[in-house]
Design a protein around this motif. Structure first.
Motif, PDB file in Angstrom:
ATOM      1  N   VAL A  32     -11.621  17.356  -0.044  1.00  0.00           N
ATOM      2  CA  VAL A  32     -10.389  17.725  -1.019  1.00  0.00           C
ATOM      3  C   VAL A  32     -10.647  18.739  -2.051  1.00  0.00           C
TER       4      VAL A  32
ATOM      5  N   VAL B 222      -1.842   9.189 -11.127  1.00  0.00           N
ATOM      6  CA  VAL B 222      -3.221   9.643 -11.532  1.00  0.00           C
ATOM      7  C   VAL B 222      -3.306  11.235 -11.334  1.00  0.00           C
TER       8      VAL B 222
ATOM      9  N   VAL C 160       1.718   1.753  -3.514  1.00  0.00           N
ATOM     10  CA  VAL C 160       0.744   2.515  -4.470  1.00  0.00           C
ATOM     11  C   VAL C 160       0.565   3.988  -4.106  1.00  0.00           C
TER      12      VAL C 160
ATOM     13  N   PHE D 227     -12.079   0.214   4.172  1.00  0.00           N
ATOM     14  CA  PHE D 227     -12.761   1.212   3.301  1.00  0.00           C
ATOM     15  C   PHE D 227     -11.942   1.336   2.275  1.00  0.00           C
ATOM     16  N   LEU D 228     -10.563   1.315   2.379  1.00  0.00           N
ATOM     17  CA  LEU D 228      -9.463   1.253   1.097  1.00  0.00           C
ATOM     18  C   LEU D 228      -9.973   0.150   0.118  1.00  0.00           C
TER      19      LEU D 228
ATOM     20  N   ARG E 207     -13.000   4.051  -7.013  1.00  0.00           N
ATOM     21  CA  ARG E 207     -12.778   5.201  -8.220  1.00  0.00           C
ATOM     22  C   ARG E 207     -12.720   4.514  -9.470  1.00  0.00           C
TER      23      ARG E 207
ATOM     24  N   ASN F 269      -7.477  -2.856   5.489  1.00  0.00           N
ATOM     25  CA  ASN F 269      -8.271  -1.685   5.574  1.00  0.00           C
ATOM     26  C   ASN F 269      -9.697  -1.728   4.581  1.00  0.00           C
TER      27      ASN F 269
ATOM     28  N   LEU G  42       0.924  -1.342  -0.098  1.00  0.00           N
ATOM     29  CA  LEU G  42       0.166  -0.107   0.094  1.00  0.00           C
ATOM     30  C   LEU G  42       0.773   1.190   0.015  1.00  0.00           C
TER      31      LEU G  42
ATOM     32  N   GLY H  98      -0.620   6.108  -7.263  1.00  0.00           N
ATOM     33  CA  GLY H  98      -1.730   5.482  -7.776  1.00  0.00           C
ATOM     34  C   GLY H  98      -1.608   4.138  -8.320  1.00  0.00           C
TER      35      GLY H  98
ATOM     36  N   SER I 118      -6.281   3.362 -11.712  1.00  0.00           N
ATOM     37  CA  SER I 118      -5.457   3.583 -10.466  1.00  0.00           C
ATOM     38  C   SER I 118      -5.484   1.794  -9.914  1.00  0.00           C
ATOM     39  N   CYS I 119      -4.728   1.488  -9.015  1.00  0.00           N
ATOM     40  CA  CYS I 119      -4.582   0.109  -8.521  1.00  0.00           C
ATOM     41  C   CYS I 119      -6.019  -0.142  -7.585  1.00  0.00           C
TER      42      CYS I 119
ATOM     43  N   HIS J 298     -14.875  12.188   1.456  1.00  0.00           N
ATOM     44  CA  HIS J 298     -13.336  12.434   1.294  1.00  0.00           C
ATOM     45  C   HIS J 298     -13.152  13.136   0.224  1.00  0.00           C
TER      46      HIS J 298
ATOM     47  N   ASP K 220      -4.397  14.833  -5.265  1.00  0.00           N
ATOM     48  CA  ASP K 220      -5.086  14.970  -3.812  1.00  0.00           C
ATOM     49  C   ASP K 220      -6.117  14.301  -3.530  1.00  0.00           C
ATOM     50  N   GLU K 221      -6.918  14.014  -4.701  1.00  0.00           N
ATOM     51  CA  GLU K 221      -8.071  13.342  -4.145  1.00  0.00           C
ATOM     52  C   GLU K 221      -7.852  11.869  -4.094  1.00  0.00           C
ATOM     53  N   PHE K 222      -6.982  11.431  -4.719  1.00  0.00           N
ATOM     54  CA  PHE K 222      -6.670   9.932  -4.501  1.00  0.00           C
ATOM     55  C   PHE K 222      -5.661   9.682  -2.986  1.00  0.00           C
TER      56      PHE K 222
ATOM     57  N   LYS L 253      -7.740   7.856   5.458  1.00  0.00           N
ATOM     58  CA  LYS L 253      -8.780   7.200   6.051  1.00  0.00           C
ATOM     59  C   LYS L 253      -7.979   5.772   6.566  1.00  0.00           C
ATOM     60  N   ALA L 254      -7.054   5.343   5.798  1.00  0.00           N
ATOM     61  CA  ALA L 254      -6.376   4.207   5.936  1.00  0.00           C
ATOM     62  C   ALA L 254      -4.902   4.000   6.610  1.00  0.00           C
ATOM     63  N   LYS L 255      -4.882   4.933   7.630  1.00  0.00           N
ATOM     64  CA  LYS L 255      -3.628   5.027   8.566  1.00  0.00           C
ATOM     65  C   LYS L 255      -3.686   3.622   9.352  1.00  0.00           C
ATOM     66  N   VAL L 256      -2.824   2.562   8.696  1.00  0.00           N
ATOM     67  CA  VAL L 256      -3.170   1.453   9.340  1.00  0.00           C
ATOM     68  C   VAL L 256      -1.825   0.921   9.953  1.00  0.00           C
TER      69      VAL L 256
ATOM     70  N   GLU M  44      -6.473  11.512  -0.613  1.00  0.00           N
ATOM     71  CA  GLU M  44      -7.368  11.605   0.563  1.00  0.00           C
ATOM     72  C   GLU M  44      -8.125  10.067   0.939  1.00  0.00           C
ATOM     73  N   LEU M  45      -8.426   9.386  -0.092  1.00  0.00           N
ATOM     74  CA  LEU M  45      -8.728   8.117   0.198  1.00  0.00           C
ATOM     75  C   LEU M  45      -7.942   7.150   1.193  1.00  0.00           C
ATOM     76  N   PHE M  46      -6.538   7.595   0.976  1.00  0.00           N
ATOM     77  CA  PHE M  46      -5.330   6.970   1.687  1.00  0.00           C
ATOM     78  C   PHE M  46      -5.558   7.367   3.357  1.00  0.00           C
TER      79      PHE M  46
ATOM     80  N   ASP N 260      -5.716  13.581 -10.546  1.00  0.00           N
ATOM     81  CA  ASP N 260      -6.007  14.236  -9.365  1.00  0.00           C
ATOM     82  C   ASP N 260      -5.584  13.839  -8.151  1.00  0.00           C
TER      83      ASP N 260
ATOM     84  N   ASP O  84      -6.567   7.059 -16.824  1.00  0.00           N
ATOM     85  CA  ASP O  84      -6.187   7.497 -15.331  1.00  0.00           C
ATOM     86  C   ASP O  84      -6.677   6.450 -14.383  1.00  0.00           C
TER      87      ASP O  84
END
Ligand code: SF4
Ligand code: SF4
Lengths: 198, 309
Positions: free
Chosen positions: B110, A180, A124, B53-54, B61, B51, A121, A129, B40-41, B106, A184-186, A192-195, A188-190, A182, B38
């Motif tokens: 942004v 990718v 990625v 959610f991820l 996406r 995770n 992760l 991305g 992504s993984c 999310h 910043d948008e991408f 949440k994933a502070k694992v 942002e998804l991560f 955008d 565009d």
């Protein structure tokens, strides 16, 4: 399992109920038919069989399940989930327990497996991305620790040789993948994933 | 025929042979693969292990990008396919609203949008409708219409090639995610192989796990699982294994010499993509390049069978 459980267990409410609440999976539906374990190809590497994990989860035995090998050596092959007569998504239970083991800072008996997932992760994210496989091998080799041990037991040479062979066959792309647009948008998804703990 | 194409990360690198064979035969079969711009993984095993959610957000996406194009999307990687389907089921299921609001909160943050009531409009626009179909590449290429195109173009039937078809886990299972009709005993690859003129032998291991997700972190486990597959392939009298997933391919191909060494038995079982077999039967000139990228050299077998010069 048998040696581990020589003493009777005292059931504790909590884990099973939370799983039901957070993931809508009911381990309480299990009637211990063992079909999941019978079809699991990985039982030889597990400390608890899948049906035992389900039962222990229902009994709220957090210490046993969250520190088990089983949840990490499960290959997510989905055989158990497919065959359970009570429609319990056993593979998803394994995922839930892994996520929880990390979130609650449990000691993880299968460090390499967990590290590999985390490095994947990270790769990625850092690559913007898409997975950069050449980076993955390098990051894993340095992060999975024991570089010295690896040198001694030859795993390191094995990794290196594999990398070289891939490169020679034109299958290890050194050029980073496309990022990718955008970003910043991408990212942002991560967030949440502070694992990972570091 | 024109479809969207989601190659996934490894087809850009280690599975280059697979990627090239797909592009090669698609052109010959008049199938236009439009790579999703565009992409992504999908998050793979790593995301769903760590995770939840991820694990849904990353494929989501890509589904949103694909739906914006509006064509069905074809996926060559079993794991990507499974992750996209998992996200599809959530996005179209009873938990959809809850997941979408998490996802879009999310994105909205942004983009400087307010979350909550005011942001309803832009949010609504991105909700996944499920108008497109997510195809596994093997399923796509074994539709009747495609099979008949293949049949019409065969130049060199693969006479005498003895194979077992290995489908792996994630295209089939679990059926409530994959929508697979025959999850315990899929047959479409066997059928294709026979259409190409080769023999597909029955065996009970076509959907048994090879453990690919643990290939790097627990190679010892792989050795046990994969050696079992080799033994059963040999017992079925196969001379090679046909696959439709690049993780299965890598996992059965790259470690064959290691396993031979470890178990003190010389295994020689080339691991071929079904797309390479199609290319071979159609007489595609790219075949040699694709096959040269494998670890277990398939040339001796194919030359012995008179299928390559
Ligand atoms: S298959 Fe389902 S019901 Fe049977 S033991 Fe496993 S989890 Fe329980
Ligand atoms: S998903 Fe995990 S527990 Fe279930 S059968 Fe596969 S390896 Fe065993």
């Amino acid at each position: 399992m048998r040696e581990l459980l020589s003493e009777p267990l005292s059931p504790k409410p909590g884990l099973g109920e939370q799983l039901l609440d957070e993931r809508k999976i009911s381990v309480f539906d299990c009637y211990q038919c063992r079909k999941c374990s019978a079809g699991c190809p990985l039982t030889f590497a597990m400390d608890f069989y899948p049906h035992e994990i389900i039962r222990l989860t229902a009994l709220g035995q957090e210490d046993l399940v969250l520190e088990s090998n089983t949840i990490w050596v499960c290959a997510s092959c989905q055989t158990c989930t497919t065959r359970c007569p009570n429609d319990i998504d056993i593979a998803a239970v394994m995922d839930y327990l892994k996520e929880r083991a990390i979130a609650t800072h449990r000691s993880i008996p299968q460090k390499n497996v967990a590290t590999f997932h985390q490095v994947f992760l990270d790769d990625v994210r850092l690559s913007g991305g898409r997975l950069h496989e050449a980076l993955l091998l390098r990051m894993y080799t340095s992060r999975s620790g024991g570089a010295m041990a690896k040198l001694v037991n030859g795993t390191f040479m094995g990794d290196l040789k594999l990398g070289f062979e891939l490169f020679r066959k034109g299958r290890l792309r050194l050029k980073p993948p496309q990022r990718v647009r955008d970003i910043d948008e991408f990212m942002e998804l991560f967030k949440k994933a502070k694992v990972w703990g570091e | 025929m024109k479809v969207s194409y989601y190659p996934g990360c490894s087809l850009e690198s280690t599975a280059r042979d697979y990627a090239e064979s797909i592009q090669g035969i698609a052109r010959w079969l008049d199938i236009q693969l439009e790579e999703i711009d565009d992409w992504s993984c999908c998050g793979a095993t790593a995301a769903h292990s760590l995770n939840e959610f991820l694990a849904l957000a990353l494929p989501t996406r890509n589904l949103l990008l694909a739906e914006a194009v509006g064509l069905d999307v074809v996926v060559p990687c079993a794991l990507c396919f499974n992750r996209l389907k998992s996200a599809e089921k959530v996005l179209l299921g009873p938990e959809a609203a809850q997941f979408e609001s998490r996802y879009l909160t999310h994105i909205a943050q942004v983009n400087g949008l307010e979350t909550g009531a005011q942001s309803e409009e832009p949010i609504k626009n991105r909700i996944y409708q499920g108008k497109i179909k997510i195809w596994d590449l093997l399923d796509y290429l074994t539709q009747e219409a495609v099979l008949s195109r293949i049949t019409a173009k065969i130049k060199r039937p693969l006479k005498g090639l003895k194979t077992v078809c290995y489908y792996g886990c994630l295209v089939a299972r679990p059926p409530r995610v994959t929508d697979a009709q025959q999850c315990e005993d899929p047959t479409n690859m066997d059928r294709l192989v026979e259409v190409l003129g080769a023999q597909a032998y029955p065996w009970s291991y076509k959907t048994d796990c090879c453990g690919a997700g643990l290939a790097v972190s627990r190679p010892d486990i792989i050795d046990t699982l994969v050696q079992r597959l080799y033994e059963h392939a040999l017992e079925a009298e196969a001379e090679c294994i046909v696959v439709s997933c690049q993780m299965c391919q890598a996992n059965l191909d790259m470690v064959q010499s290691r396993i031979s060494h470890k178990f003190g038995k010389h295994y020689y079982l080339p691991v071929l993509y079904f797309t390479e077999l199609i290319g071979l039967a159609l007489g595609h000139p790219g075949v040699r390049t694709w096959l040269k990228r494998h670890f277990v050299n398939p040339f001796p077998l194919l030359m012995r069978k008179g299928l390559l010069d």
